[in-house]
Design a protein around this motif. Structure first.
Motif, short mmCIF file in Angstrom:
data_model
loop_
_atom_site.label_atom_id
_atom_site.label_comp_id
_atom_site.label_asym_id
_atom_site.label_seq_id
_atom_site.Cartn_x
_atom_site.Cartn_y
_atom_site.Cartn_z
N VAL A 131 -5.97 -1.11 -0.86
CA VAL A 131 -5.72 0.44 -0.87
C VAL A 131 -6.12 1.07 -2.22
O VAL A 131 -6.82 2.37 -1.78
CB VAL A 131 -4.18 0.72 -1.04
CG1 VAL A 131 -3.55 0.35 -2.16
CG2 VAL A 131 -3.83 2.23 -0.55
N LEU A 132 -6.53 0.36 -3.09
CA LEU A 132 -7.24 1.07 -4.35
C LEU A 132 -8.58 1.60 -3.79
O LEU A 132 -9.14 2.57 -4.43
CB LEU A 132 -7.23 -0.02 -5.58
CG LEU A 132 -6.01 -0.40 -6.02
CD1 LEU A 132 -6.15 -1.26 -7.10
CD2 LEU A 132 -5.06 0.91 -6.38
N ILE A 135 -0.54 -8.76 -2.61
CA ILE A 135 -1.43 -8.65 -3.42
C ILE A 135 -2.82 -8.15 -2.84
O ILE A 135 -3.53 -7.13 -3.55
CB ILE A 135 -1.73 -10.00 -4.08
CG1 ILE A 135 -0.63 -10.56 -4.80
CG2 ILE A 135 -3.07 -10.24 -4.94
CD1 ILE A 135 -0.83 -12.00 -5.41
N THR A 136 -3.00 -8.57 -1.49
CA THR A 136 -4.01 -7.88 -0.91
C THR A 136 -4.16 -6.68 -0.66
O THR A 136 -4.95 -5.73 -0.90
CB THR A 136 -4.52 -8.93 0.22
OG1 THR A 136 -4.80 -10.33 -0.10
CG2 THR A 136 -5.93 -8.34 0.92
N GLY A 137 -2.82 -6.30 -0.14
CA GLY A 137 -2.79 -4.90 0.16
C GLY A 137 -2.95 -3.86 -0.80
O GLY A 137 -3.60 -2.66 -0.79
N ALA A 140 0.83 -1.18 0.09
CA ALA A 140 0.14 0.02 0.02
C ALA A 140 0.85 1.29 -0.14
O ALA A 140 0.56 2.07 -0.63
CB ALA A 140 -1.01 0.02 1.32
N TYR A 141 1.97 1.42 0.89
CA TYR A 141 2.86 2.40 0.74
C TYR A 141 3.34 2.74 -0.51
O TYR A 141 3.48 3.90 -0.93
CB TYR A 141 3.87 2.15 1.95
CG TYR A 141 4.82 3.67 2.11
CD1 TYR A 141 4.41 4.34 3.13
CD2 TYR A 141 5.75 3.73 1.52
CE1 TYR A 141 5.02 5.48 3.49
CE2 TYR A 141 6.67 4.80 1.51
CZ TYR A 141 6.31 5.66 2.76
OH TYR A 141 7.25 6.86 2.88
N PHE A 142 3.91 1.64 -1.24
CA PHE A 142 4.43 1.68 -2.44
C PHE A 142 3.65 2.29 -3.61
O PHE A 142 4.03 3.37 -4.42
CB PHE A 142 4.74 0.34 -2.88
CG PHE A 142 5.46 0.01 -4.35
CD1 PHE A 142 6.75 0.42 -4.61
CD2 PHE A 142 4.68 -0.28 -5.36
CE1 PHE A 142 7.26 0.45 -5.77
CE2 PHE A 142 5.07 -0.48 -6.82
CZ PHE A 142 6.45 -0.17 -6.95
N LEU A 143 2.10 2.12 -3.48
CA LEU A 143 1.35 2.59 -4.50
C LEU A 143 0.91 4.09 -3.85
O LEU A 143 0.74 5.08 -4.71
CB LEU A 143 0.31 1.90 -4.42
CG LEU A 143 0.07 0.48 -5.09
CD1 LEU A 143 -1.06 -0.35 -5.16
CD2 LEU A 143 0.70 0.52 -6.28
N LEU A 144 1.10 4.55 -2.49
CA LEU A 144 0.51 5.76 -2.22
C LEU A 144 2.09 6.72 -2.30
O LEU A 144 1.92 7.85 -2.64
CB LEU A 144 0.49 5.64 -0.73
CG LEU A 144 -1.00 5.03 -0.52
CD1 LEU A 144 -1.25 4.77 1.11
CD2 LEU A 144 -2.18 5.59 -1.11
N HIS A 145 3.14 6.38 -1.92
CA HIS A 145 4.24 7.28 -1.76
C HIS A 145 5.59 6.58 -2.45
O HIS A 145 6.81 6.53 -1.93
CB HIS A 145 4.44 7.42 -0.34
CG HIS A 145 3.21 8.10 0.45
ND1 HIS A 145 2.81 9.36 -0.12
CD2 HIS A 145 2.60 7.45 1.37
CE1 HIS A 145 1.69 9.61 0.85
NE2 HIS A 145 1.67 8.52 1.85
N PRO A 166 -4.55 10.38 -3.36
CA PRO A 166 -3.92 9.95 -4.65
C PRO A 166 -3.04 8.81 -4.54
O PRO A 166 -2.50 8.47 -3.47
CB PRO A 166 -3.45 11.24 -5.38
CG PRO A 166 -2.77 11.90 -4.13
CD PRO A 166 -3.79 11.69 -2.89
N LEU A 167 -2.88 8.15 -5.60
CA LEU A 167 -1.97 7.07 -5.58
C LEU A 167 -0.65 7.65 -6.33
O LEU A 167 -0.71 8.81 -7.03
CB LEU A 167 -2.38 5.93 -6.50
CG LEU A 167 -3.62 5.04 -5.96
CD1 LEU A 167 -4.21 3.95 -6.91
CD2 LEU A 167 -3.35 4.45 -4.80
#
Length: 248
Positions: free
Chosen positions: A213-214, A207-209, A150-155, A222-223
């Motif tokens: 997060v989406l 995969i679940t995270g 999730a962090y990877f996709l956010l920041h 934002p992503l």
């Protein structure tokens, strides 16, 4: 591969990461109990609270005297037990560095649900990979893997101080160490399915995270955050030009 040390993403929606802190406290207390308990009590806790695929998929039956919670509950309870101090410390450090910003993006209660779902998914994939395994799965790695994804996709562009190869501190854009770490989990799942580490639990959490997060982040969050944040440990030289954040 690397140890996260610090990031500089400010909290925008919450003042304190209560859920992240609470999860860390529960994990530490559970470890303290096992650290001071007798070996028999530790084994009982691992078997009664750990996730055992063979029991879940009816390849084996756990001795009724060892049952602590219903079998289905072990999809969650396993994530609050750890083998030793270093197992606990590594998981909690990842959670401390990355969990607060994911909690900020989701909100307190949604983050708690997110964390538990990632833990459950990690156990499920571990069970799918080794359905007849009789050893108990313990550790928060599945849930932590979801937090990292999730962090990877956010920041992805935020700079994070990491200890590379366990000895070299470097400030790197988050996507570099995190992408390498995520890729490693998938590669190791393919190459080391029967190893001591449950790569399946890591992959299930990732995969679940990434999916959750989406749909669970706050409206407007934002992503792939475009803002580049300089770590607080980096102090510009006197008289140097101001750093301008990049956005598009």
């Amino acid at each position: 591969m690397f140890i996260p040390l610090h990031d500089a993403v400010e909290l925008k929606y919450i003042r304190v990461q209560y859920v992240t802190i609470g999860i860390i406290v529960v994990n530490v207390l559970a470890w303290l109990f096992t650290a001071i308990a007798s070996p028999e009590a530790v084994e009982h806790a691992s078997l009664g609270l750990g996730f055992i695929p063979a029991v879940i998929f009816d390849y084996a039956i756990l001795d009724p005297s060892l049952v602590i919670v219903p079998d289905d509950a072990t999809f969650i309870t396993y994530a609050f037990l750890h083998m030793d101090f270093w197992h606990l410390a590594s998981n909690m450090l990842f959670l401390w560095v990355f969990g607060d910003n994911v909690e900020d993006a989701l909100g307190h209660m949604r983050f708690l649900v997110f964390y538990l779902l990632c833990a459950a998914a990690g156990a499920a994939v571990h069970g799918f990979v080794a359905p007849s395994a009789e050893g108990p799965l313990i550790g928060a790695s599945g849930a932590i893997s979801g937090v990292v994804a999730a962090y990877f996709l956010l920041h992805p562009r935020v700079r994070v101080w990491v200890l590379v190869l366990f000895r070299i501190p470097l400030p790197l854009p988050a996507f570099i160490p995190l992408a390498a770490w995520i890729l490693q989990q998938f590669v190791m799942l393919a190459l080391d399915m029967d190893g001591v580490v449950s790569w399946g639990a890591h992959v299930g959490g990732i995969i679940t995270g990434a999916i959750l997060v989406l749909v669970m982040r706050r409206p407007g969050v934002p992503l792939f955050d475009r803002e580049i944040v300089t770590p607080k440990a980096v102090i510009p030289k006197s008289g140097a030009a101001n750093v301008v954040t990049a956005s598009e």
